[in-house]
Write a protein that holds these residues in place. Structure first.
Motif, short mmCIF file in Angstrom:
data_model
loop_
_atom_site.label_atom_id
_atom_site.label_comp_id
_atom_site.label_asym_id
_atom_site.label_seq_id
_atom_site.Cartn_x
_atom_site.Cartn_y
_atom_site.Cartn_z
N GLU A 26 29.58 -3.73 11.53
CA GLU A 26 31.01 -3.55 11.77
C GLU A 26 31.27 -2.10 12.14
OE1 GLU A 26 32.79 -3.10 7.37
OE2 GLU A 26 31.99 -5.08 7.87
N PRO A 27 32.32 -1.84 12.91
CA PRO A 27 32.58 -0.47 13.36
C PRO A 27 32.89 0.47 12.19
CG PRO A 27 34.22 -2.01 14.25
CD PRO A 27 33.27 -2.80 13.43
N GLN A 28 32.36 1.66 12.30
CA GLN A 28 32.58 2.69 11.29
C GLN A 28 33.05 3.95 12.00
OE1 GLN A 28 28.80 3.19 9.39
NE2 GLN A 28 28.77 1.14 8.55
N GLY A 29 33.85 4.72 11.31
CA GLY A 29 34.32 5.97 11.87
C GLY A 29 33.18 6.97 12.04
N SER A 30 33.21 7.70 13.14
CA SER A 30 32.11 8.64 13.39
C SER A 30 32.07 9.75 12.34
CB SER A 30 32.21 9.22 14.79
OG SER A 30 33.39 9.98 14.92
N TRP A 31 33.23 10.19 11.85
CA TRP A 31 33.25 11.22 10.82
C TRP A 31 32.59 10.71 9.55
CZ3 TRP A 31 35.27 10.62 6.02
CH2 TRP A 31 36.13 9.54 5.82
N ALA A 32 32.80 9.44 9.24
CA ALA A 32 32.22 8.87 8.02
C ALA A 32 30.70 8.74 8.15
CB ALA A 32 32.84 7.52 7.73
N VAL A 33 30.26 8.32 9.32
CA VAL A 33 28.81 8.19 9.54
C VAL A 33 28.15 9.55 9.47
CG1 VAL A 33 27.04 7.50 11.20
CG2 VAL A 33 29.05 6.06 10.87
N MET A 34 28.73 10.55 10.12
CA MET A 34 28.15 11.89 10.10
C MET A 34 28.16 12.48 8.69
SD MET A 34 29.23 13.72 13.64
CE MET A 34 30.81 13.01 14.00
N THR A 35 29.24 12.25 7.96
CA THR A 35 29.31 12.73 6.58
C THR A 35 28.25 12.06 5.73
OG1 THR A 35 31.68 13.09 6.83
CG2 THR A 35 30.82 13.00 4.58
N ALA A 36 28.07 10.75 5.91
CA ALA A 36 27.06 10.02 5.14
C ALA A 36 25.66 10.52 5.48
CB ALA A 36 27.18 8.53 5.41
N ILE A 37 25.41 10.81 6.75
CA ILE A 37 24.09 11.30 7.15
C ILE A 37 23.82 12.68 6.55
CG2 ILE A 37 22.77 12.16 9.13
CD1 ILE A 37 23.97 9.82 10.74
N VAL A 38 24.79 13.57 6.59
CA VAL A 38 24.61 14.91 6.04
C VAL A 38 24.40 14.85 4.54
CG1 VAL A 38 25.81 17.10 5.61
CG2 VAL A 38 25.81 16.10 7.89
N LEU A 39 25.21 14.05 3.84
CA LEU A 39 25.06 13.96 2.39
C LEU A 39 23.72 13.33 2.01
CD1 LEU A 39 28.68 12.96 1.35
CD2 LEU A 39 27.52 15.14 0.94
N ARG A 40 23.29 12.34 2.77
CA ARG A 40 21.98 11.73 2.51
C ARG A 40 20.86 12.73 2.74
NH1 ARG A 40 19.62 7.99 -0.51
NH2 ARG A 40 17.93 6.98 0.58
N ALA A 41 20.97 13.55 3.78
CA ALA A 41 19.96 14.58 4.04
C ALA A 41 19.91 15.59 2.89
CB ALA A 41 20.24 15.28 5.35
N ILE A 42 21.07 15.98 2.40
CA ILE A 42 21.12 16.91 1.27
C ILE A 42 20.47 16.29 0.04
CG2 ILE A 42 22.68 18.09 -0.34
CD1 ILE A 42 24.56 18.52 2.08
N GLU A 43 20.75 15.01 -0.21
CA GLU A 43 20.14 14.31 -1.35
C GLU A 43 18.62 14.31 -1.23
OE1 GLU A 43 21.61 10.33 -1.66
OE2 GLU A 43 23.70 10.99 -1.59
N LEU A 44 18.11 13.97 -0.06
CA LEU A 44 16.66 13.87 0.12
C LEU A 44 15.98 15.23 0.00
CD1 LEU A 44 16.50 11.25 3.00
CD2 LEU A 44 15.98 10.91 0.58
N ILE A 45 16.61 16.27 0.55
CA ILE A 45 16.03 17.61 0.45
C ILE A 45 16.04 18.09 -1.00
CG2 ILE A 45 16.37 20.03 1.08
CD1 ILE A 45 17.37 18.97 3.82
N ALA A 46 17.14 17.85 -1.70
CA ALA A 46 17.22 18.27 -3.11
C ALA A 46 16.20 17.51 -3.96
CB ALA A 46 18.63 18.05 -3.64
N ALA A 47 16.00 16.24 -3.69
CA ALA A 47 15.01 15.47 -4.44
C ALA A 47 13.60 15.99 -4.16
CB ALA A 47 15.12 14.00 -4.09
N ALA A 48 13.31 16.32 -2.92
CA ALA A 48 11.99 16.85 -2.58
C ALA A 48 11.75 18.19 -3.25
CB ALA A 48 11.86 16.97 -1.07
N VAL A 49 12.75 19.05 -3.27
CA VAL A 49 12.61 20.36 -3.91
C VAL A 49 12.40 20.19 -5.42
CG1 VAL A 49 13.83 22.51 -4.46
CG2 VAL A 49 13.85 21.63 -2.14
#
Length: 94
Positions: A37-60
């Motif tokens: 289903e369609p999602q707002g681009s701001w929401a997708v970008m925010t989710a991607i950035v937050l997920r990247a932060i989560e993964l980097i913090a978990a790796a560290v």
């Protein structure tokens, strides 16, 4: 050692904050650009950035724990071998 514990705690807090923000800001957004289903681009970008932060913090955090284990393990093994070698019976005297 203090620096490794600080790094671990900081990354754990960062991971928790990013996870909390993701649940608060974009709870039902999949961090992938193509969804059913369609999602707002701001929401997708925010989710991607937050997920990247989560993964980097978990790796560290995992790397910091590995450094701590690598620092404590030789000390504990030396202490263990020292205590077991002192318990050995002395060789019989002839």
């Amino acid at each position: 050692m203090r620096e490794a514990w600080k790094m671990f705690c900081l990354s754990a807090v960062t991971f928790a904050a990013a996870l909390g923000l993701a649940q608060l800001l974009v709870p039902d957004i999949v961090p992938v650009a193509f969804a059913e289903e369609p999602q707002g681009s701001w929401a997708v970008m925010t989710a991607i950035v937050l997920r990247a932060i989560e993964l980097i913090a978990a790796a560290v955090a995992i790397i910091a724990l590995a450094v701590l284990a690598g620092a404590y393990l030789p000390q504990e093994l030396r202490r263990l071998f020292r205590s077991t070698s002192s318990r050995r019976a002395p060789p019989p005297a002839d």
